[in-house]
Design an enzyme around this catalytic site. Structure first.
Site, PDB file in Angstrom:
ATOM      1  N   SER A  86      -6.709  19.364   6.155  1.00 14.60           N
ATOM      2  CA  SER A  86      -7.805  18.676   6.832  1.00 14.60           C
ATOM      3  C   SER A  86      -9.106  18.826   6.063  1.00 14.60           C
ATOM      4  CB  SER A  86      -8.023  19.270   8.227  1.00 14.60           C
ATOM      5  OG  SER A  86      -6.903  19.060   9.052  1.00 14.60           O
TER       6      SER A  86
ATOM      7  N   LYS B 238     -10.695  17.290  21.190  1.00 15.86           N
ATOM      8  CA  LYS B 238     -11.301  18.608  20.989  1.00 15.86           C
ATOM      9  C   LYS B 238     -12.730  18.436  20.512  1.00 15.86           C
ATOM     10  CE  LYS B 238      -9.120  19.109  16.416  1.00 15.86           C
ATOM     11  NZ  LYS B 238      -8.273  19.956  15.574  1.00 15.86           N
TER      12      LYS B 238
ATOM     13  N   ARG C 145       2.265  19.790  16.492  1.00 17.15           N
ATOM     14  CA  ARG C 145       1.123  20.683  16.627  1.00 17.15           C
ATOM     15  C   ARG C 145       1.192  21.337  18.009  1.00 17.15           C
ATOM     16  NH1 ARG C 145      -4.628  18.143  15.437  1.00 17.15           N
ATOM     17  NH2 ARG C 145      -4.380  17.191  17.477  1.00 17.15           N
TER      18      ARG C 145
END
Length: 202
Positions: A100, A129, A31
């Site tokens: 997700s 995050k 990622r």
């Protein structure tokens, strides 16, 4: 339908695929959020080379077009990424897909695209995050597993070595983490510890 491992590190650079793959991780997501253009492509190609060398199933986050161009067989998309994805082209190329989810509506949408795994999170609060969703808790994993059936369920968000077994016991097929691997003082040892814990939980 199954995944090649019960542990799923998420990393931001190719060198982590080399290190964690060498330690025994067999399912790793790349990622990358801070590179573009040639630098991004070089990082992805390096990650794929490391993955091939160690027999790792490399999952590329977001960049499904690059996955198609480079012959990477697995991508992970968030709900917003599904909006612009050419799912027909991806499936025609045999690309596997993880999605997700954070709510019942998102789960319904994810299941409609016939994913190869569903990720549920955050199970616990995460520092990486800002999340608009409250922590799901391990009980939700059991509820989600009953809904997804044979589709592998990945638990993510605030998961540590100490919490991994409880996720598997609650219904997850696989446990994923970022900082518990790449921020650990001994990442390779941490992979081996996670593998031992998840094998014992089998």
């Amino acid at each position: 339908m199954s995944l090649p491992s019960r542990i799923y590190p998420i990393v931001d650079r190719a060198n982590w695929v080399e290190r964690l793959g060498g330690a025994g991780a067999r399912l790793i997501q790349l990622r990358v959020k801070d590179l573009q253009g040639d630098a991004l492509l070089a990082e992805i190609r390096a990650a794929r080379a490391h993955a091939d060398r160690h027999g790792v199933c490399l999952v590329l986050n977001d960049y499904w077009r690059i996955a198609l161009d480079e012959g990477i067989g697995f991508v992970h998309l968030g709900q917003e990424d599904l909006d612009g994805a050419d799912l027909t082209a991806m499936r025609a190329a045999g690309l596997q897909l993880g999605v997700s989810t954070h709510s019942a509506a998102e789960l319904d949408r994810a299941l409609s695209v016939r994913p190869d795994y569903i990720a549920l999170g955050p199970v616990w609060p995460t520092r990486l995050k800002q999340m608009p969703w409250a922590p799901q808790g391990v009980e939700r994993l059991g509820e989600w597993k009953a809904l997804v059936g044979d589709v592998p369920l990945v638990a993510i968000g605030g998961i540590t070595l100490a919490r991994a077994a409880s996720c598997l016991a609650a219904g997850a097929d696989c446990v994923s983490a970022v900082s518990d691997f790449i921020a650990h003082p001994d990442p390779e040892g941490q992979v081996r510890a996670w593998l031992a814990v998840t094998r014992a939980a089998a």
